[in-house]
Design a protein around this motif. Structure first.
Motif, PDB file in Angstrom:
ATOM      1  N   PRO A 215      -8.229  -0.294  -5.991  1.00 28.64           N
ATOM      2  CA  PRO A 215      -8.229   0.929  -4.994  1.00 28.64           C
ATOM      3  C   PRO A 215      -8.683   0.541  -3.628  1.00 28.64           C
ATOM      4  N   CYS A 216      -7.892   1.422  -2.815  1.00 28.60           N
ATOM      5  CA  CYS A 216      -8.166   1.060  -1.453  1.00 28.60           C
ATOM      6  C   CYS A 216      -7.886   2.448  -0.583  1.00 28.60           C
ATOM      7  N   ASP A 217      -8.992   3.140  -0.214  1.00 25.05           N
ATOM      8  CA  ASP A 217      -8.976   4.323   0.900  1.00 25.05           C
ATOM      9  C   ASP A 217      -9.055   3.648   2.026  1.00 25.05           C
ATOM     10  N   VAL A 218      -8.239   3.731   3.000  1.00 22.96           N
ATOM     11  CA  VAL A 218      -8.457   3.246   4.416  1.00 22.96           C
ATOM     12  C   VAL A 218      -9.475   3.786   5.268  1.00 22.96           C
ATOM     13  N   GLN A 219      -9.923   4.609   4.896  1.00 21.00           N
ATOM     14  CA  GLN A 219     -11.030   5.422   5.515  1.00 21.00           C
ATOM     15  C   GLN A 219     -12.347   4.912   5.290  1.00 21.00           C
TER      16      GLN A 219
ATOM     17  N   GLY B 127      14.722   7.575   7.966  1.00 25.22           N
ATOM     18  CA  GLY B 127      15.049   8.996   7.882  1.00 25.22           C
ATOM     19  C   GLY B 127      14.313   9.915   6.952  1.00 25.22           C
ATOM     20  N   PRO B 128      14.354  11.120   7.116  1.00 28.54           N
ATOM     21  CA  PRO B 128      13.544  11.906   6.278  1.00 28.54           C
ATOM     22  C   PRO B 128      14.204  11.728   4.788  1.00 28.54           C
ATOM     23  N   ILE B 129      13.147  11.769   3.933  1.00 28.11           N
ATOM     24  CA  ILE B 129      13.133  11.565   2.592  1.00 28.11           C
ATOM     25  C   ILE B 129      12.140  12.398   1.751  1.00 28.11           C
ATOM     26  N   ARG B 130      12.529  13.186   0.649  1.00 29.40           N
ATOM     27  CA  ARG B 130      11.556  13.836  -0.032  1.00 29.40           C
ATOM     28  C   ARG B 130      10.559  13.216  -0.775  1.00 29.40           C
ATOM     29  N   THR B 131       9.377  13.238  -0.336  1.00 31.47           N
ATOM     30  CA  THR B 131       8.334  12.588  -0.892  1.00 31.47           C
ATOM     31  C   THR B 131       7.025  13.514  -0.925  1.00 31.47           C
ATOM     32  N   LEU B 132       5.927  13.253  -1.620  1.00 29.61           N
ATOM     33  CA  LEU B 132       4.600  13.979  -1.652  1.00 29.61           C
ATOM     34  C   LEU B 132       4.283  14.195  -0.163  1.00 29.61           C
ATOM     35  N   ALA B 133       3.963  12.992   0.800  1.00 30.59           N
ATOM     36  CA  ALA B 133       3.814  13.336   2.050  1.00 30.59           C
ATOM     37  C   ALA B 133       4.555  14.191   2.944  1.00 30.59           C
ATOM     38  N   SER B 134       5.991  13.954   2.798  1.00 34.02           N
ATOM     39  CA  SER B 134       7.134  14.743   3.662  1.00 34.02           C
ATOM     40  C   SER B 134       6.998  16.145   3.191  1.00 34.02           C
TER      41      SER B 134
ATOM     42  N   HIS C 161       2.262  -1.818   4.994  1.00 31.89           N
ATOM     43  CA  HIS C 161       1.599  -0.579   5.563  1.00 31.89           C
ATOM     44  C   HIS C 161       2.464   0.802   5.298  1.00 31.89           C
ATOM     45  N   CYS C 162       2.239   1.434   4.380  1.00 27.26           N
ATOM     46  CA  CYS C 162       3.222   2.416   3.957  1.00 27.26           C
ATOM     47  C   CYS C 162       2.508   3.860   3.607  1.00 27.26           C
ATOM     48  N   LEU C 163       1.450   4.344   4.577  1.00 28.56           N
ATOM     49  CA  LEU C 163       0.695   5.584   4.178  1.00 28.56           C
ATOM     50  C   LEU C 163       0.351   5.975   5.510  1.00 28.56           C
ATOM     51  N   ALA C 164       0.109   7.352   5.209  1.00 26.67           N
ATOM     52  CA  ALA C 164      -0.021   8.235   6.330  1.00 26.67           C
ATOM     53  C   ALA C 164      -0.839   9.664   5.729  1.00 26.67           C
TER      54      ALA C 164
ATOM     55  N   LYS D 218       8.505   8.805  -6.128  1.00 25.47           N
ATOM     56  CA  LYS D 218       9.362   9.150  -5.015  1.00 25.47           C
ATOM     57  C   LYS D 218       8.974   8.454  -3.506  1.00 25.47           C
ATOM     58  N   SER D 219       7.796   7.738  -3.890  1.00 21.36           N
ATOM     59  CA  SER D 219       7.102   7.161  -2.651  1.00 21.36           C
ATOM     60  C   SER D 219       8.184   6.025  -2.024  1.00 21.36           C
ATOM     61  N   ILE D 220       7.935   5.970  -0.809  1.00 17.94           N
ATOM     62  CA  ILE D 220       8.699   4.859  -0.081  1.00 17.94           C
ATOM     63  C   ILE D 220       8.337   3.580  -0.387  1.00 17.94           C
ATOM     64  N   ALA D 221       7.070   3.438  -0.692  1.00 18.60           N
ATOM     65  CA  ALA D 221       6.361   2.165  -0.914  1.00 18.60           C
ATOM     66  C   ALA D 221       6.883   1.794  -2.281  1.00 18.60           C
TER      67      ALA D 221
ATOM     68  N   THR E 244       0.749  -1.205   0.022  1.00 22.71           N
ATOM     69  CA  THR E 244      -0.041  -0.026   0.116  1.00 22.71           C
ATOM     70  C   THR E 244       0.939   1.326  -0.087  1.00 22.71           C
ATOM     71  N   GLY E 245       0.269   2.376  -0.621  1.00 21.42           N
ATOM     72  CA  GLY E 245       1.093   3.578  -0.361  1.00 21.42           C
ATOM     73  C   GLY E 245       1.751   4.146  -1.398  1.00 21.42           C
ATOM     74  N   ILE E 246       1.857   3.531  -2.487  1.00 17.47           N
ATOM     75  CA  ILE E 246       2.387   3.949  -3.635  1.00 17.47           C
ATOM     76  C   ILE E 246       1.733   5.254  -4.239  1.00 17.47           C
TER      77      ILE E 246
ATOM     78  N   LEU F  36       5.750   1.750   8.362  1.00 20.37           N
ATOM     79  CA  LEU F  36       6.575   2.839   8.201  1.00 20.37           C
ATOM     80  C   LEU F  36       6.407   4.106   9.266  1.00 20.37           C
ATOM     81  N   THR F  37       7.479   4.119  10.110  1.00 23.87           N
ATOM     82  CA  THR F  37       7.181   5.063  11.056  1.00 23.87           C
ATOM     83  C   THR F  37       8.399   6.267  11.367  1.00 23.87           C
ATOM     84  N   TYR F  38       8.501   7.263  12.005  1.00 18.38           N
ATOM     85  CA  TYR F  38       9.610   8.207  11.837  1.00 18.38           C
ATOM     86  C   TYR F  38       9.916   8.528  13.492  1.00 18.38           C
TER      87      TYR F  38
ATOM     88  N   ALA G 247       0.400  10.362  15.925  1.00 18.82           N
ATOM     89  CA  ALA G 247      -0.020   9.298  15.119  1.00 18.82           C
ATOM     90  C   ALA G 247       1.108   8.330  15.092  1.00 18.82           C
ATOM     91  N   LYS G 248       2.316   8.610  14.781  1.00 16.16           N
ATOM     92  CA  LYS G 248       3.166   7.698  14.907  1.00 16.16           C
ATOM     93  C   LYS G 248       3.419   6.864  16.226  1.00 16.16           C
ATOM     94  N   ALA G 249       3.173   7.875  17.121  1.00 17.45           N
ATOM     95  CA  ALA G 249       3.574   7.077  18.709  1.00 17.45           C
ATOM     96  C   ALA G 249       2.320   5.770  18.717  1.00 17.45           C
TER      97      ALA G 249
HETATM   98  P1  NAD Z   1       3.953   9.332  -0.170  1.00 12.75           P
HETATM   99  O1  NAD Z   1       3.329  10.579  -0.256  1.00 12.75           O
HETATM  100  O2  NAD Z   1       4.551   8.870  -1.306  1.00 12.75           O
HETATM  101  O3  NAD Z   1       3.023   8.159   0.412  1.00 12.75           O
HETATM  102  C1  NAD Z   1       1.949   8.457   1.297  1.00 12.75           C
HETATM  103  C2  NAD Z   1       0.891   7.593   0.877  1.00 12.75           C
HETATM  104  O4  NAD Z   1      -0.054   7.521   1.848  1.00 12.75           O
HETATM  105  C3  NAD Z   1       0.324   7.815  -0.518  1.00 12.75           C
HETATM  106  O5  NAD Z   1       0.502   6.842  -1.553  1.00 12.75           O
HETATM  107  C4  NAD Z   1      -1.213   7.989  -0.385  1.00 12.75           C
HETATM  108  O6  NAD Z   1      -2.064   7.921  -1.511  1.00 12.75           O
HETATM  109  C5  NAD Z   1      -1.445   7.381   0.981  1.00 12.75           C
HETATM  110  N1  NAD Z   1      -2.521   7.512   1.539  1.00 12.75           N
HETATM  111  C6  NAD Z   1      -3.031   8.961   2.290  1.00 12.75           C
HETATM  112  N2  NAD Z   1      -4.162   8.715   2.486  1.00 12.75           N
HETATM  113  C7  NAD Z   1      -4.592   7.679   2.442  1.00 12.75           C
HETATM  114  C8  NAD Z   1      -5.943   6.834   2.739  1.00 12.75           C
HETATM  115  N3  NAD Z   1      -6.918   7.357   3.098  1.00 12.75           N
HETATM  116  N4  NAD Z   1      -6.076   5.555   2.133  1.00 12.75           N
HETATM  117  C9  NAD Z   1      -5.137   4.915   1.577  1.00 12.75           C
HETATM  118  N5  NAD Z   1      -3.811   5.573   1.361  1.00 12.75           N
HETATM  119  C10 NAD Z   1      -3.857   6.783   1.907  1.00 12.75           C
HETATM  120  O7  NAD Z   1       5.236   9.561   1.025  1.00 12.75           O
HETATM  121  P2  NAD Z   1       5.959   8.477   1.825  1.00 12.75           P
HETATM  122  O8  NAD Z   1       6.807   9.618   2.369  1.00 12.75           O
HETATM  123  O9  NAD Z   1       6.587   7.731   1.118  1.00 12.75           O
HETATM  124  O10 NAD Z   1       5.084   8.064   3.109  1.00 12.75           O
HETATM  125  C11 NAD Z   1       5.074   6.489   3.275  1.00 12.75           C
HETATM  126  C12 NAD Z   1       5.051   6.407   4.724  1.00 12.75           C
HETATM  127  O11 NAD Z   1       6.465   6.416   5.271  1.00 12.75           O
HETATM  128  C13 NAD Z   1       4.167   7.292   5.642  1.00 12.75           C
HETATM  129  O12 NAD Z   1       3.411   6.361   6.668  1.00 12.75           O
HETATM  130  C14 NAD Z   1       5.110   8.224   6.048  1.00 12.75           C
HETATM  131  O13 NAD Z   1       4.836   8.744   7.480  1.00 12.75           O
HETATM  132  C15 NAD Z   1       6.418   7.298   6.339  1.00 12.75           C
HETATM  133  N6  NAD Z   1       7.788   7.951   6.293  1.00 12.75           N
HETATM  134  C16 NAD Z   1       8.051   8.901   5.855  1.00 12.75           C
HETATM  135  C17 NAD Z   1       9.424   9.411   5.915  1.00 12.75           C
HETATM  136  C18 NAD Z   1       9.672  10.812   4.997  1.00 12.75           C
HETATM  137  O14 NAD Z   1      10.918  11.403   5.409  1.00 12.75           O
HETATM  138  N7  NAD Z   1       9.313  10.616   3.619  1.00 12.75           N
HETATM  139  C19 NAD Z   1      10.120   9.070   7.019  1.00 12.75           C
HETATM  140  C20 NAD Z   1       9.669   8.369   7.819  1.00 12.75           C
HETATM  141  C21 NAD Z   1       8.538   7.633   7.587  1.00 12.75           C
END
Ligand code: NAD
Length: 258
Positions: free
Chosen positions: A65-69, A192-199, A93-96, A18-21, A12-14, A146-148, A164-166
């Protein structure tokens, strides 16, 4: 040897390349896993198109498709896995998500709604996904989230996502205890911190990355591939004794006091 041949893995979570997933999916594929990929559906279908084009070279046998909400969509995802695969070995599980307001400024200014949404999407979803995965992992399995560091220390601006991460990290421990009796291992990677959409939504993310590059023992931050390699290891038979752990993949930053 790290070999995931014959293992069914749901990633999940691509969102993009740039996504970690995405880094994790590539390493699982390289190790021989059969992949299923979920994406977050949006009204215009942009994520669906983008993610399906990106993952095509990895030939996922499921793309859903999977929206976790959305509890119905979440259950449909696992029902499809049951129908098509019969069993699940690996859940990534790689989403937030947290609103931009919840990721900068005074922590106490967060609204009830934004606070609840961050916890629901970023922490509760590990519980709901693990519950749905549990009956499909009767022969054992591996769940990785994935946590931070912001979940255990104060990182300015990380704010509500830190809460949320705690919660997510405690979910890992409680789920590891519950699911250990059926040989399902549950672990977290603290990256560690990585440039992604979420970060990019976290206030001052570039400063965070530069700080890590200056002071981490390896004098750099980490790549998606490095996180992906660790996820593949945790899901493999090389890690059968590891569960309930948070593994830092952060170029060593976590050990520093000054
Ligand atoms: P990303 O934006 O590439 O991935 C976040 C993903 O979450 C996206 O694919 C998005 O579609 C998904 N998402 C958001 N809401 C959702 C929902 N309701 N249902 C399903 N999916 C949903 O960013 P990322 O940095 O690759 O984040 C992936 C994970 O890694 C997250 O848990 C993030 O907290 C964690 N993380 C990121 C970093 C960082 O620096 N980038 C560091 C440590 C941990």
């Amino acid at each position: 040897m790290l070999n995931l041949t014959g293992k069914n893995a749901l990633v999940t979570g691509i969102a993009n390349n740039k996504s970690i997933a995405w880094g994790i999916a590539q390493q699982l594929h390289a190790a021989g896993a059969n992949l299923g990929v979920t994406y977050l559906p949006d009204e215009k279908g942009r994520f669906e198109k983008k993610v399906s084009e990106l993952v095509e070279p990895l030939q996922p046998s499921l793309f859903l498709p999977c929206d976790v909400q959305n509890e119905v969509q979440l259950q449909e995802t696992f029902d499809t896995i049951k129908d098509k695969w019969g069993k699940l070995d690996i859940l990534i599980h790689c989403l937030a998500f947290a609103s931009k307001d919840a990721l900068s400024g005074d922590f106490s200014s967060v609204s009830r709604q934004d606070y609840a949404q961050a916890i629901e999407v970023s922490a509760y979803s590990l519980v709901s996904m693990s519950r749905a995965a549990k009956p499909l992992m009767a022969e054992g399995g591996s769940i990785v989230t994935l946590t931070y560091l912001g979940g255990v220390r104060v990182i300015p601006n990380y704010n509500t996502m830190g809460i949320a991460k705690a919660a997510l990290e405690m979910n890992v421990r409680y789920l590891a205890f519950e699911m250990g009796s059926q040989n399902v291992r549950v672990n977290g990677i603290s990256a560690g911190p990585i440039r992604t959409l979420a970060s990019s939504a976290v206030g001052g993310i570039l400063d965070m990355i530069h700080h890590v590059e200056e002071v981490a023992p390896l004098r750099r931050t980490v790549t998606q591939a490095e996180v992906g390699n660790t996820a593949a290891f945790l899901c493999s038979d090389l890690a059968t004794g590891i569960t309930g752990q948070i593994l830092y993949v952060d170029a060593g930053y976590e050990i520093m006091g000054m």
